[in-house]
Design an enzyme around this catalytic site. Sequence first.
Site, mmCIF file in Angstrom:
data_model
loop_
_atom_site.group_PDB
_atom_site.id
_atom_site.type_symbol
_atom_site.label_atom_id
_atom_site.label_comp_id
_atom_site.label_asym_id
_atom_site.label_seq_id
_atom_site.Cartn_x
_atom_site.Cartn_y
_atom_site.Cartn_z
ATOM 1 N N GLU A 32 -3.701 3.185 5.040
ATOM 2 C CA GLU A 32 -5.025 2.760 4.595
ATOM 3 C C GLU A 32 -4.938 1.960 3.301
ATOM 4 O O GLU A 32 -5.674 0.987 3.104
ATOM 5 C CB GLU A 32 -5.986 3.944 4.476
ATOM 6 C CG GLU A 32 -5.511 5.113 3.650
ATOM 7 C CD GLU A 32 -4.750 6.170 4.436
ATOM 8 O OE1 GLU A 32 -3.693 5.861 5.028
ATOM 9 O OE2 GLU A 32 -5.197 7.338 4.435
ATOM 10 N N CYS B 120 -5.882 8.613 -1.319
ATOM 11 C CA CYS B 120 -6.432 7.518 -0.511
ATOM 12 C C CYS B 120 -7.946 7.632 -0.407
ATOM 13 O O CYS B 120 -8.649 6.624 -0.411
ATOM 14 C CB CYS B 120 -5.805 7.507 0.876
ATOM 15 S SG CYS B 120 -4.105 6.889 0.879
ATOM 16 N N CYS C 111 -5.335 11.244 2.660
ATOM 17 C CA CYS C 111 -5.022 12.218 1.613
ATOM 18 C C CYS C 111 -6.063 12.051 0.499
ATOM 19 O O CYS C 111 -6.862 11.104 0.517
ATOM 20 C CB CYS C 111 -3.605 11.996 1.081
ATOM 21 S SG CYS C 111 -3.391 10.447 0.172
ATOM 22 N N HIS D 107 0.595 4.136 1.749
ATOM 23 C CA HIS D 107 -0.073 4.670 2.933
ATOM 24 C C HIS D 107 -0.736 3.551 3.737
ATOM 25 O O HIS D 107 -1.070 2.495 3.191
ATOM 26 C CB HIS D 107 -1.091 5.715 2.530
ATOM 27 C CG HIS D 107 -0.470 6.965 1.982
ATOM 28 N ND1 HIS D 107 -1.210 8.069 1.641
ATOM 29 C CD2 HIS D 107 0.821 7.281 1.725
ATOM 30 C CE1 HIS D 107 -0.398 9.014 1.211
ATOM 31 N NE2 HIS D 107 0.844 8.561 1.236
#
Length: 160
Positions: free
Chosen positions: A77, A106, A103, A75
């Site tokens: 991030e 994360c 999510c 992802h």
Amino acid sequence: MTRPAFDDIFMELAVNLARRSHCIKRHVGAVLTKDTRIISIGYNGPPSGTHNCDEEWPDAGCPRDSKGGCSLAIHAEQNAILYAVKNKTSVEDSTLYVTLSPCLACARIIYSMGISRVIYLNSYAEHKGLDSDEGVDFLVRFGVKAEKYSGQLANITHMI
């Protein structure tokens, strides 16, 4: 000339970074800042040196994992955090700008790394058809400021 707010500058950069993504499903960008300075950037996609999904699997994207997610994707991030840490940059008390709310996985990483503020453009829950943004709920519950971006995006190429 009106000087743009830093939130606008960093979110515009996150939106434009999302355009670098090789993901077939969704393009997401992230900017990690501290004291009005950029400390790292990221966008979603496979780990460097592996397959670019849009090139290897242009029709359907990469194979799915057991939960239906991308089997190769990191992802945005996560990429921003990993790059900062790899380069020995502290992310504690930093702000993360991301085009899609984190999510739950994360969010756990964001909290564990000591990031103090997250500003997101679009809702992960809306994207996934969920009742709530679990990642945002987690962050707020444990004291991380998580807020939907409410500024003006004026200098982006296009919305993704």
